[in-house]
Enzyme design. Structure first.
Site, mmCIF file in Angstrom:
data_model
loop_
_atom_site.group_PDB
_atom_site.id
_atom_site.type_symbol
_atom_site.label_atom_id
_atom_site.label_comp_id
_atom_site.label_asym_id
_atom_site.label_seq_id
_atom_site.Cartn_x
_atom_site.Cartn_y
_atom_site.Cartn_z
ATOM 1 N N SER A 183 0.849 -1.186 0.000
ATOM 2 C CA SER A 183 0.000 0.000 0.000
ATOM 3 C C SER A 183 0.898 1.255 0.000
ATOM 4 O O SER A 183 1.876 1.285 -0.744
ATOM 5 C CB SER A 183 -0.932 -0.052 1.218
ATOM 6 O OG SER A 183 -2.035 0.790 1.023
ATOM 7 N N ASP A 445 -8.370 -5.369 -6.504
ATOM 8 C CA ASP A 445 -8.062 -4.258 -5.592
ATOM 9 C C ASP A 445 -8.318 -2.896 -6.236
ATOM 10 O O ASP A 445 -7.725 -2.574 -7.259
ATOM 11 C CB ASP A 445 -6.581 -4.388 -5.182
ATOM 12 C CG ASP A 445 -6.121 -3.245 -4.303
ATOM 13 O OD1 ASP A 445 -6.978 -2.558 -3.708
ATOM 14 O OD2 ASP A 445 -4.881 -3.056 -4.203
ATOM 15 N N HIS A 470 -6.052 -6.377 -2.140
ATOM 16 C CA HIS A 470 -5.025 -5.422 -1.708
ATOM 17 C C HIS A 470 -3.913 -6.098 -0.885
ATOM 18 O O HIS A 470 -4.187 -6.662 0.164
ATOM 19 C CB HIS A 470 -5.725 -4.345 -0.874
ATOM 20 C CG HIS A 470 -4.921 -3.107 -0.637
ATOM 21 N ND1 HIS A 470 -4.455 -2.318 -1.653
ATOM 22 C CD2 HIS A 470 -4.523 -2.509 0.506
ATOM 23 C CE1 HIS A 470 -3.801 -1.289 -1.149
ATOM 24 N NE2 HIS A 470 -3.824 -1.381 0.161
#
Ligand SMILES: *[C@@H]1O[C@H](CO)[C@@H](O)[C@H](O)[C@H]1NC(C)=O
Ligand SMILES: *[C@@H]1O[C@H](CO)[C@@H](O)[C@H](O)[C@H]1NC(C)=O
Ligand SMILES: *[C@@H]1O[C@H](CO)[C@@H](O)[C@H](O)[C@H]1NC(C)=O
Length: 512
Positions: A183, A445, A470
């Protein structure tokens, strides 16, 4: 999974019982929940005799302002080390970067990069991001302090940690350092290699949103697509049912009176829904719930997968007299709040703002104030639903997100747009021009649209995992992992192999 000792359970409860606030923080709470779940499960936290000893937290003194040599203030940055696979001082170092939340010993024990360490005899180090978890500088989180919170400061920390820990652990100068992260931390991993190629040999950037964007409407475009993807349990009916459920919630909100009171009771709202901005918060939280199911689809610890959510939304019928999708959504809210240990959902905008204004560091908080600051001053990433084909409510709209920057930090709206543009010019957005960076994403995602999903050149390569959510590649392996995830992880290993061959070759060249 084994039994968790009460210490951990206590920590989890403290983290998740203090009520939710804004939609964005609902997603953040979900993220933290999943991360803690994955890091603690099977971590030797079971009480079995062969339980692995957890590495202790360590502290590194770092300059508060790395860009001003005459500012002598410092803070302690937390890190963990796993040296059980480290074969020799020439072995590689895997530096797992923390992002917008706390890090734990699991960062060097579970999932990748730890799972990749035995094969390469690597030293694994997990470094918590400044201003998150317990790595908060003394003096708290007021504006004078938050000036020292940015991705650029975080990268400066990576550099000084890289140099200090090399000395501390007597790492050979020929050891390649590889950064990992997921991320926002995935973006940091990529940028660490981009800006400091003499210190970081290569990086694996998982689900890294490289392009900053003010109005992140593409998020919900992917959510829609994923909700209608049969491979993960979605369908066109599911997408239609989602739309219908949101339309029904909006209808009840507009109707006011008894309909709104019933809605409040049925969704387990903590307070009234009389204020316009609170109704927008409710719609935002429901969006975040559906978005969260997509973003973390199929992950251990996630309360709802796309398949389960769609099952609730489409299959909740049986009663012709009642609108089924609405009841499915209501059930989904119950599952969600129960999993996260919340008694009720708070939709109070005023409460959210008040919480975000607290400048005392919250030891058990998930860093909402800090991350809001970074979105206001660097990234934006405000999820909206204002395009016609978006299945949810149009609320909350972009101005309401931007207002938060103003209300909490006094930052004008125009400065946020400018900051986003500056971030992209400083790092290069989706064409950073780095070498030896591997970008890993999943096509389920919503964040993958801000990352690199196709090869940009021979040394800037990408893996797009079909039906992947994700940061899924970083999660601990489990028997139910899909063949595409398995293949994706194998590709990461192959890339590492190639890099280590390159590292050896460059050493030989230097020696000659
Ligand atoms: C650098 O730090 C010194 C000492 O704290 C301070 O007086 C000075 O204003 C700082 N400079 C900048 C550009 O922040
Ligand atoms: C550091 O490593 C080198 C070999 O790379 C070794 O010769 C030396 O003794 C080590 N020093 C310490 C203090 O461990
Ligand atoms: C159907 O509706 C009745 C009355 O409205 C209710 O008691 C019952 O629980 C509902 N069944 C389902 C499956 O929702």
């Amino acid at each position: 999974m084994g039994v968790w000792p009460s210490r951990w359970l206590g920590l989890l409860l403290l983290v998740f019982l203090w009520g939710s606030s804004s939609p964005a923080s609902l997603l953040r709470r979900l993220r933290e929940h999943i991360q803690q779940f994955q890091e603690s499960s099977g971590l030797g936290l079971s009480l079995s005799p062969e339980a692995v000893a957890l590495p202790k937290e360590k502290w590194l003194e770092q300059p508060l302002d790395p860009f001003n040599a005459s500012d002598g203030r410092s803070f302690l940055q937390r890190y963990w080390v796993n040296d059980q696979y480290w074969a020799s001082q020439d072995g590689p170092v895997f530096l797992h970067l923390g992002g917008e939340g706390s890090l734990g010993p699991g960062s060097v024990m579970r999932g990748h990069p730890a799972a990749l360490a035995p094969t390469w005899g690597a030293l694994v180090i997990g470094l918590e991001h400044r201003f998150y978890g317990l790595s908060i500088p003394p003096g708290g989180l007021d504006m004078a302090q938050l000036r020292f919170l940015s991705s650029r400061h975080a990268l400066a920390d990576v550099v000084s940690a890289r140099l200090a820990l090399s000395r501390l652990f007597n790492v050979s100068s020929s050891s390649p350092w590889i950064c990992f992260g997921g991320s926002y931390a995935g973006s940091l991993a990529a940028w660490a290699r981009l800006k400091f190629p003499h210190l970081i040999f290569a990086s694996v950037a998982s689900s890294a949103p490289l392009r900053a964007v003010l109005d992140f409407s593409e998020y919900n475009e992917v959510v829609s697509r994923s909700l209608s993807t049969p491979a993960i349990g979605g369908s066109r009916e599911c997408l239609a049912a989602t739309s219908a459920a949101f339309a029904e919630v909006e209808r009840r909100l507009r109707a006011g009176g008894a309909a709104r009171a019933a809605l409040r009771a049925e969704l387990g709202a903590c307070g009234s829904l009389d204020a316009v901005e609170d109704r927008a918060e409710l719609l935002g939280a429901l969006q975040a719930l559906v978005g969260g199911a997509v973003q973390y689809d199929g992950q251990a610890g996630a309360p709802l997968s796309v398949r389960r959510l769609c099952g609730l939304l489409v299959g909740a019928g049986g009663n012709c007299s009642r609108p089924a999708p609405y009841h499915g959504l209501r059930r989904a809210v119950q599952v969600f709040t129960h999993s996260l240990g919340q008694r009720c959902l708070s939709f109070s905008r005023a409460e959210a703002v008040a919480q975000l204004r607290v400048t005392e560091p919250q030891v058990f908080g998930v860093g909402d104030r800090q991350w809001l600051y970074q979105t206001c001053t660097e990234f934006g990433f405000y999820v909206t639903c204002e395009v016609p084909r978006c299945p949810f409510s149009q609320l909350p709209a972009l101005p309401s997100h931007l207002e938060l920057c103003e209300q909490v930090f006094g930052l004008p709206t125009s400065s946020v747009a400018q900051a986003v543009a500056q971030t992209n010019s400083y790092y290069g957005g989706q064409t950073p021009g780095a070498t030896q960076v591997l970008f890993v994403n999943g096509d389920t995602d919503p964040w993958h649209v801000l990352s690199v999903t196709g090869n940009l050149g021979p040394s800037e390569t990408a893996i797009l995992i079909p039906s992947g959510s994700h940061c899924l590649d970083m999660a601990p392996e489990k028997p139910s992992d899909s063949p595409s995830l398995h293949q994706g992880r194998q590709n990461i290993s192959q890339q590492l192999q190639t890099w280590f061959r390159l590292a050896k070759e460059s050493q030989v060249r230097v020696a000659v």
